[in-house]
Design a protein around this motif. Sequence first.
Motif, PDB file in Angstrom:
ATOM      1  N   PRO A 132       8.287   9.642  -0.141  1.00  0.00           N
ATOM      2  CA  PRO A 132       8.264   8.448  -0.991  1.00  0.00           C
ATOM      3  C   PRO A 132       8.105   7.198  -0.133  1.00  0.00           C
ATOM      4  CG  PRO A 132      10.098   9.888  -1.577  1.00  0.00           C
ATOM      5  CD  PRO A 132       9.529  10.413  -0.291  1.00  0.00           C
ATOM      6  N   PRO A 133       7.218   6.283  -0.513  1.00  0.00           N
ATOM      7  CA  PRO A 133       7.005   5.080   0.299  1.00  0.00           C
ATOM      8  C   PRO A 133       8.194   4.141   0.217  1.00  0.00           C
ATOM      9  CG  PRO A 133       5.768   4.941  -1.751  1.00  0.00           C
ATOM     10  CD  PRO A 133       6.352   6.328  -1.697  1.00  0.00           C
ATOM     11  N   ALA A 134       8.431   3.434   1.312  1.00  0.00           N
ATOM     12  CA  ALA A 134       9.506   2.443   1.315  1.00  0.00           C
ATOM     13  C   ALA A 134       9.065   1.222   0.511  1.00  0.00           C
ATOM     14  CB  ALA A 134       9.827   2.038   2.754  1.00  0.00           C
ATOM     15  N   PRO A 135       9.923   0.662  -0.328  1.00  0.00           N
ATOM     16  CA  PRO A 135       9.543  -0.506  -1.130  1.00  0.00           C
ATOM     17  C   PRO A 135       9.241  -1.707  -0.235  1.00  0.00           C
ATOM     18  CG  PRO A 135      11.901  -0.127  -1.267  1.00  0.00           C
ATOM     19  CD  PRO A 135      11.330   1.061  -0.553  1.00  0.00           C
ATOM     20  N   LYS A 136       8.228  -2.484  -0.632  1.00  0.00           N
ATOM     21  CA  LYS A 136       7.829  -3.668   0.121  1.00  0.00           C
ATOM     22  C   LYS A 136       8.273  -4.911  -0.649  1.00  0.00           C
ATOM     23  CE  LYS A 136       5.628  -1.243   3.231  1.00  0.00           C
ATOM     24  NZ  LYS A 136       6.050  -1.175   4.632  1.00  0.00           N
ATOM     25  N   THR A 137       9.118  -5.714  -0.032  1.00  0.00           N
ATOM     26  CA  THR A 137       9.643  -6.900  -0.709  1.00  0.00           C
ATOM     27  C   THR A 137       9.120  -8.190  -0.083  1.00  0.00           C
ATOM     28  OG1 THR A 137      11.606  -6.844   0.726  1.00  0.00           O
ATOM     29  CG2 THR A 137      11.755  -5.703  -1.382  1.00  0.00           C
ATOM     30  N   GLN A 138       8.157  -8.106   0.818  1.00  0.00           N
ATOM     31  CA  GLN A 138       7.654  -9.294   1.479  1.00  0.00           C
ATOM     32  C   GLN A 138       6.819 -10.140   0.522  1.00  0.00           C
ATOM     33  OE1 GLN A 138       5.771  -6.438   4.212  1.00  0.00           O
ATOM     34  NE2 GLN A 138       3.988  -7.767   4.146  1.00  0.00           N
ATOM     35  N   PRO A 139       6.545 -11.400   0.871  1.00  0.00           N
ATOM     36  CA  PRO A 139       5.852 -12.316  -0.038  1.00  0.00           C
ATOM     37  C   PRO A 139       4.501 -11.795  -0.529  1.00  0.00           C
ATOM     38  CG  PRO A 139       6.787 -13.525   1.808  1.00  0.00           C
ATOM     39  CD  PRO A 139       6.987 -12.078   2.104  1.00  0.00           C
ATOM     40  N   THR A 152      -3.691   0.783  -7.141  1.00  0.00           N
ATOM     41  CA  THR A 152      -2.358   1.391  -7.161  1.00  0.00           C
ATOM     42  C   THR A 152      -1.727   1.268  -5.788  1.00  0.00           C
ATOM     43  OG1 THR A 152      -2.849   2.980  -8.916  1.00  0.00           O
ATOM     44  CG2 THR A 152      -1.106   3.584  -7.368  1.00  0.00           C
ATOM     45  N   ILE A 153      -0.436   0.936  -5.778  1.00  0.00           N
ATOM     46  CA  ILE A 153       0.379   1.018  -4.571  1.00  0.00           C
ATOM     47  C   ILE A 153       1.632   1.801  -4.954  1.00  0.00           C
ATOM     48  CG2 ILE A 153       1.725  -0.237  -2.856  1.00  0.00           C
ATOM     49  CD1 ILE A 153      -0.247  -2.517  -3.045  1.00  0.00           C
ATOM     50  N   ALA A 154       1.776   2.987  -4.404  1.00  0.00           N
ATOM     51  CA  ALA A 154       2.894   3.857  -4.755  1.00  0.00           C
ATOM     52  C   ALA A 154       4.223   3.158  -4.491  1.00  0.00           C
ATOM     53  CB  ALA A 154       2.816   5.157  -3.963  1.00  0.00           C
ATOM     54  N   THR A 204       5.467   0.808  -6.363  1.00  0.00           N
ATOM     55  CA  THR A 204       5.465  -0.534  -6.939  1.00  0.00           C
ATOM     56  C   THR A 204       4.954  -0.463  -8.375  1.00  0.00           C
ATOM     57  OG1 THR A 204       3.187  -1.191  -6.395  1.00  0.00           O
ATOM     58  CG2 THR A 204       4.828  -1.350  -4.631  1.00  0.00           C
ATOM     59  N   GLU A 205       4.900  -1.628  -9.021  1.00  0.00           N
ATOM     60  CA  GLU A 205       4.384  -1.682 -10.386  1.00  0.00           C
ATOM     61  C   GLU A 205       2.864  -1.666 -10.426  1.00  0.00           C
ATOM     62  OE1 GLU A 205       6.035  -5.135 -12.184  1.00  0.00           O
ATOM     63  OE2 GLU A 205       8.097  -4.368 -12.219  1.00  0.00           O
ATOM     64  N   ALA A 206       2.216  -1.760  -9.284  1.00  0.00           N
ATOM     65  CA  ALA A 206       0.751  -1.726  -9.238  1.00  0.00           C
ATOM     66  C   ALA A 206       0.261  -0.314  -9.527  1.00  0.00           C
ATOM     67  CB  ALA A 206       0.257  -2.190  -7.868  1.00  0.00           C
ATOM     68  N   ASN A 207      -0.447  -0.139 -10.634  1.00  0.00           N
ATOM     69  CA  ASN A 207      -0.902   1.198 -11.021  1.00  0.00           C
ATOM     70  C   ASN A 207      -2.333   1.192 -11.560  1.00  0.00           C
ATOM     71  OD1 ASN A 207      -0.484  -0.083 -13.424  1.00  0.00           O
ATOM     72  ND2 ASN A 207       1.020   1.372 -14.233  1.00  0.00           N
ATOM     73  N   GLY A 208      -3.163   0.233 -11.116  1.00  0.00           N
ATOM     74  CA  GLY A 208      -4.549   0.197 -11.559  1.00  0.00           C
ATOM     75  C   GLY A 208      -5.348   1.365 -11.013  1.00  0.00           C
ATOM     76  N   LEU A 209      -6.321   1.820 -11.792  1.00  0.00           N
ATOM     77  CA  LEU A 209      -7.115   2.997 -11.415  1.00  0.00           C
ATOM     78  C   LEU A 209      -8.589   2.681 -11.202  1.00  0.00           C
ATOM     79  CD1 LEU A 209      -5.594   5.609 -13.917  1.00  0.00           C
ATOM     80  CD2 LEU A 209      -5.008   5.254 -11.512  1.00  0.00           C
ATOM     81  N   ALA A 210      -9.003   1.443 -11.439  1.00  0.00           N
ATOM     82  CA  ALA A 210     -10.425   1.112 -11.319  1.00  0.00           C
ATOM     83  C   ALA A 210     -10.900   1.098  -9.875  1.00  0.00           C
ATOM     84  CB  ALA A 210     -10.702  -0.239 -11.973  1.00  0.00           C
ATOM     85  N   GLY A 211     -10.014   0.720  -8.954  1.00  0.00           N
ATOM     86  CA  GLY A 211     -10.391   0.623  -7.555  1.00  0.00           C
ATOM     87  C   GLY A 211      -9.640   1.621  -6.697  1.00  0.00           C
ATOM     88  N   ASP A 214      -7.020   3.521  -4.284  1.00  0.00           N
ATOM     89  CA  ASP A 214      -5.572   3.525  -4.091  1.00  0.00           C
ATOM     90  C   ASP A 214      -5.272   2.860  -2.746  1.00  0.00           C
ATOM     91  OD1 ASP A 214      -2.909   4.519  -3.215  1.00  0.00           O
ATOM     92  OD2 ASP A 214      -3.000   5.686  -5.064  1.00  0.00           O
ATOM     93  N   LEU A 215      -4.360   1.876  -2.754  1.00  0.00           N
ATOM     94  CA  LEU A 215      -4.055   1.112  -1.548  1.00  0.00           C
ATOM     95  C   LEU A 215      -2.687   1.435  -0.959  1.00  0.00           C
ATOM     96  CD1 LEU A 215      -5.409  -2.418  -2.585  1.00  0.00           C
ATOM     97  CD2 LEU A 215      -6.595  -0.601  -1.354  1.00  0.00           C
ATOM     98  N   SER A 216      -2.098   2.539  -1.370  1.00  0.00           N
ATOM     99  CA  SER A 216      -0.738   2.866  -0.925  1.00  0.00           C
ATOM    100  C   SER A 216      -0.630   2.947   0.591  1.00  0.00           C
ATOM    101  CB  SER A 216      -0.288   4.190  -1.544  1.00  0.00           C
ATOM    102  OG  SER A 216      -0.303   4.125  -2.953  1.00  0.00           O
ATOM    103  N   HIS A 217      -1.707   3.376   1.256  1.00  0.00           N
ATOM    104  CA  HIS A 217      -1.687   3.531   2.715  1.00  0.00           C
ATOM    105  C   HIS A 217      -2.900   2.842   3.345  1.00  0.00           C
ATOM    106  CE1 HIS A 217       1.606   6.442   2.372  1.00  0.00           C
ATOM    107  NE2 HIS A 217       0.937   6.971   1.367  1.00  0.00           N
TER     108      HIS A 217
END
Length: 319
Positions: A224-231, A246-248, A250-257, A259-262
């Motif tokens: 599981p990814p560590a949550p990112k709280t930076q600005p 999408t960023i795993a 987080t609330e970002a869950n878009g599918l058009a582009g 996945d930016l999780s990593h």
Amino acid sequence: MRVEAGLTSVLSGWPPPVLDAGGPFAQPVALLAWALLIGGAVVLIVVLAALAVALWGKPSLRRRLGGDRAIWLGGVAFPGVMLTALLIWGLRLTDDLQATGPRAGEMRVRITGEMWWWRVAYLDDAGRTVIRDANELHVPVGQSVLLELDSADVIHSFWIPNLAGKMDMIPGRTNLLRIQADKPGTYGGQCAEYCGGPHALMGFAVVAHPPETFARWQASRRAPPAPKTQPGAELFRSSGCAACHTIAGTEANGLAGPDLSHVGSRRTLGAGILPNNRGTLMGWIADSQSLKPGNRMPNYKQLSPEELATLATYMESLK
């Protein structure tokens, strides 16, 4: 910034050497290509020799080459026999390249062609997605990997010349392709079917790791990814990026582009056209249309340099 310079700096030997096989599924293709090239060269030499004789040879020699027997042997029998033998040999040589399904314990990856990037999903034995990525595939050295290839829009074609022949990606159909890398390294690829717009800028990278290194990479991606709280996380949401990406965790869950999780750990940006660093991240976010005209990522010129730096710093941290 020249796109070609970015590709060369990220993927050594770009464009990829087509006839330099890096695994068992590319070797038959390379061998067949060499045979065709050498055979074509021999035919060209024979034809040029016959032309020279016809133009400048002795009359007696021209009469012999122009007789019925020479025509039947050299113009009908010889090419008929040689082309038939070449067809049979080529079919037998490449027969094992046709993948019909997964082997026991074989790694499976689904790659979907999009305008103009690649969606990557690592599958478990039941065909469920366990890792999501984009524009980059990681594989263990010395092990075959089954690729399930499809398209979300138009016909694309997946081609990593060092590892396998090309395979078309057709909407509504799944084609199978098996690859294997025998040495660690990064292998460049390209969409090999014109798909409109910036088709020529639709690159791909296969990263081959030693098995123990790949196991660590795989375990890190499953955790599981560590949550990112930076600005940058809040700016990512408020700027509308989360609607497409999408960023795993987080609330970002878009599918058009993609996945930016990593995204911070990827070697390239924009489907292989740029090296991945803070400067290119800022440039891509601000004005991707200048770098890859026609792609579906809108420009964000309304962001200030400080905001672009904040977003790029956030993207870099996603590893």
